[in-house]
Motif scaffolding. Structure first.
Motif, PDB file in Angstrom:
ATOM      1  N   CYS A 115       0.818  -1.205   0.000  1.00 43.09           N
ATOM      2  CA  CYS A 115       0.000   0.000   0.000  1.00 43.09           C
ATOM      3  C   CYS A 115       0.858   1.263   0.000  1.00 43.09           C
ATOM      4  N   ILE A 116       0.575   2.138  -0.963  1.00 46.66           N
ATOM      5  CA  ILE A 116       1.244   3.438  -1.062  1.00 46.66           C
ATOM      6  C   ILE A 116       0.384   4.486  -0.356  1.00 46.66           C
ATOM      7  N   VAL A 117       0.977   5.180   0.603  1.00 43.95           N
ATOM      8  CA  VAL A 117       0.228   6.129   1.429  1.00 43.95           C
ATOM      9  C   VAL A 117       0.869   7.507   1.344  1.00 43.95           C
ATOM     10  N   ALA A 118       0.049   8.543   1.352  1.00 43.28           N
ATOM     11  CA  ALA A 118       0.547   9.916   1.440  1.00 43.28           C
ATOM     12  C   ALA A 118      -0.267  10.683   2.470  1.00 43.28           C
ATOM     13  N   ASP A 133       2.595   6.835 -11.706  1.00 43.73           N
ATOM     14  CA  ASP A 133       3.899   6.321 -12.144  1.00 43.73           C
ATOM     15  C   ASP A 133       4.378   5.200 -11.227  1.00 43.73           C
ATOM     16  N   ALA A 134       4.142   5.361  -9.922  1.00 40.44           N
ATOM     17  CA  ALA A 134       4.589   4.352  -8.964  1.00 40.44           C
ATOM     18  C   ALA A 134       3.859   3.029  -9.170  1.00 40.44           C
ATOM     19  N   ILE A 135       2.555   3.086  -9.400  1.00 42.20           N
ATOM     20  CA  ILE A 135       1.781   1.855  -9.633  1.00 42.20           C
ATOM     21  C   ILE A 135       2.310   1.128 -10.863  1.00 42.20           C
ATOM     22  N   ALA A 136       2.526   1.875 -11.942  1.00 40.21           N
ATOM     23  CA  ALA A 136       3.015   1.263 -13.182  1.00 40.21           C
ATOM     24  C   ALA A 136       4.390   0.636 -12.978  1.00 40.21           C
ATOM     25  N   ARG A 160      -8.922   7.755 -12.457  1.00 36.92           N
ATOM     26  CA  ARG A 160      -7.507   7.691 -12.854  1.00 36.92           C
ATOM     27  C   ARG A 160      -6.771   6.590 -12.096  1.00 36.92           C
ATOM     28  N   LEU A 161      -7.044   6.451 -10.815  1.00 37.55           N
ATOM     29  CA  LEU A 161      -6.393   5.400 -10.032  1.00 37.55           C
ATOM     30  C   LEU A 161      -6.821   4.012 -10.520  1.00 37.55           C
ATOM     31  N   LYS A 162      -8.087   3.899 -10.862  1.00 42.96           N
ATOM     32  CA  LYS A 162      -8.591   2.639 -11.402  1.00 42.96           C
ATOM     33  C   LYS A 162      -7.878   2.309 -12.713  1.00 42.96           C
ATOM     34  N   ALA A 163      -7.759   3.291 -13.583  1.00 44.21           N
ATOM     35  CA  ALA A 163      -7.101   3.081 -14.874  1.00 44.21           C
ATOM     36  C   ALA A 163      -5.617   2.769 -14.706  1.00 44.21           C
ATOM     37  N   ALA A 164      -5.007   3.313 -13.657  1.00 44.80           N
ATOM     38  CA  ALA A 164      -3.581   3.093 -13.419  1.00 44.80           C
ATOM     39  C   ALA A 164      -3.294   1.684 -12.922  1.00 44.80           C
ATOM     40  N   GLY A 165      -4.333   1.003 -12.426  1.00 43.81           N
ATOM     41  CA  GLY A 165      -4.142  -0.364 -11.966  1.00 43.81           C
ATOM     42  C   GLY A 165      -4.199  -0.553 -10.467  1.00 43.81           C
TER      43      GLY A 165
END
Length: 336
Positions: A115-118, A133-136, A160-165
């Motif tokens: 999990c990426i958190v900010a 970019d990080a997901i890809a 956008r997050l959905k499309a990024a994967g």
């Protein structure tokens, strides 16, 4: 213990949560969280039966890492990442290469989720691009599901997050709606709920939990469990307050291990089919033995390693614990 000696709530829990997979309502959850200590082993045993019936025996393991730590503009009273408090956490940014390496190390433990958190109220355009970019980059090199937690979102950002994967999105409700204004004033509980509705609509898995032991009543813990159940999350991270220096809750008394165990059982009875994940504060509140009790009392997932602003146990110790109590780790699955 003879079952005839058990309070009536046990039978209702068996009929609803165990036999039908239906969550208990507030009145029964309150009763569970007020059980005498002598009944705790029995309610944990029943909660374990519920989770085995509806979730299976495997334990899902997850690692988390913060893309941006500290400097958050919100005033969540439990969080040392708020820029409003005199707490020791200050803003740090990780680059993509570091995230990939962290994901690789997490995958080596057998973890199924990274999990990426900010620490932000919501992402700006720069952060959105970083996360995409990080997901890809992670998916190109590591066989692990990628989850994201970057605050309150718009519909466009969700798409956008959905499309990024992204596989799953975490946005905690934190506490009961009635108690939320006591711990956060810069945004509303409703705004958090709205983001979860957008996530669900977009087809992402919903991850939402919170923190117990912030001064809420037992009744509010039951209210919180029911409100989480209404969101129908795939996963609920259960944190126990670890009071952070410099925050408004720095002097809050720790939740007792007995109350924590009662709450674990109650949350399982509220959400029989949901992944309940051990998260921050378990080491302080429950210790090693308590963590084992929780995993044999309704929990079926765990965060390994460190949390966002507090130290957890070494990954190896948690993995050894899972082996000791003979709970298999869920096999890695590839994100599509």
């Amino acid at each position: 213990m003879n079952t005839t000696e058990l309070p009536e709530v046990f039978e209702r829990a068996r009929q609803l949560a165990l036999e039908k997979g239906e969550g208990l309502k507030e009145a029964d959850l309150i009763e569970i969280m007020k059980l005498e200590e002598r009944f705790i082993p029995e309610i944990l045993k029943l909660a374990h039966e519920v989770r085995l019936r509806w979730c299976g025996e495997e334990v899902e393991v997850e690692g988390i890492i913060s893309l941006k730590t500290g400097g958050c503009p919100e005033d969540c009273h439990f969080c040392s990442q708020s820029g409003r408090f005199e707490s020791p956490v200050r803003s740090v940014n990780l680059d993509i290469a570091e995230l990939i390496e962290a994901a690789k190390q997490t995958a080596k433990t057998g973890a199924t989720e990274f999990c990426i958190v900010a620490a932000v109220k919501g992402p700006d355009e720069r952060l959105m691009r970083q996360v995409e970019d990080a997901i890809a980059a992670i998916q190109a090199e590591v066989d692990i599901n990628v989850a994201v937690s970057i605050g309150i979102l718009t519909w466009e950002q969700v798409k956008r997050l959905k499309a990024a994967g992204a596989h799953r999105y975490n946005h905690n409700l934190e506490t009961a709606r009635s108690y939320f204004p006591k711990v956060v004033s810069t945004h509303s509980w409703e705004s958090r709920r709205e983001t979860l509705e957008l996530i669900r609509e977009a087809g992402l898995e919903v991850c939402s939990g919170g923190i117990l032991g912030m001064g809420e009543s037992i009744e509010q813990r039951a209210e919180f469990a029911v409100q989480l159940a209404e969101v129908e999350p795939e996963e609920v991270p259960m944190n126990f307050l670890d009071p952070r220096p410099g925050t408004p809750l720095e002097n809050q008394e720790l939740l007792s291990s007995a109350d924590a165990l009662r709450a674990i059982a109650a949350f399982r009875m509220a959400m029989p089919k949901t992944t309940l994940r051990f998260a921050g504060g378990r080491e302080l509140t429950l210790g090693d033995d308590g963590a084992e009790q929780g995993l044999l009392g309704g929990m079926n997932a765990i965060i390994v390693g460190n949390y966002l602003t507090t130290l957890g146990r070494p990954m190896e110790k948690d993995l050894d614990m899972l082996g000791k109590i003979q709970l298999p780790i869920k096999a890695l699955t590839h994100t599509i």
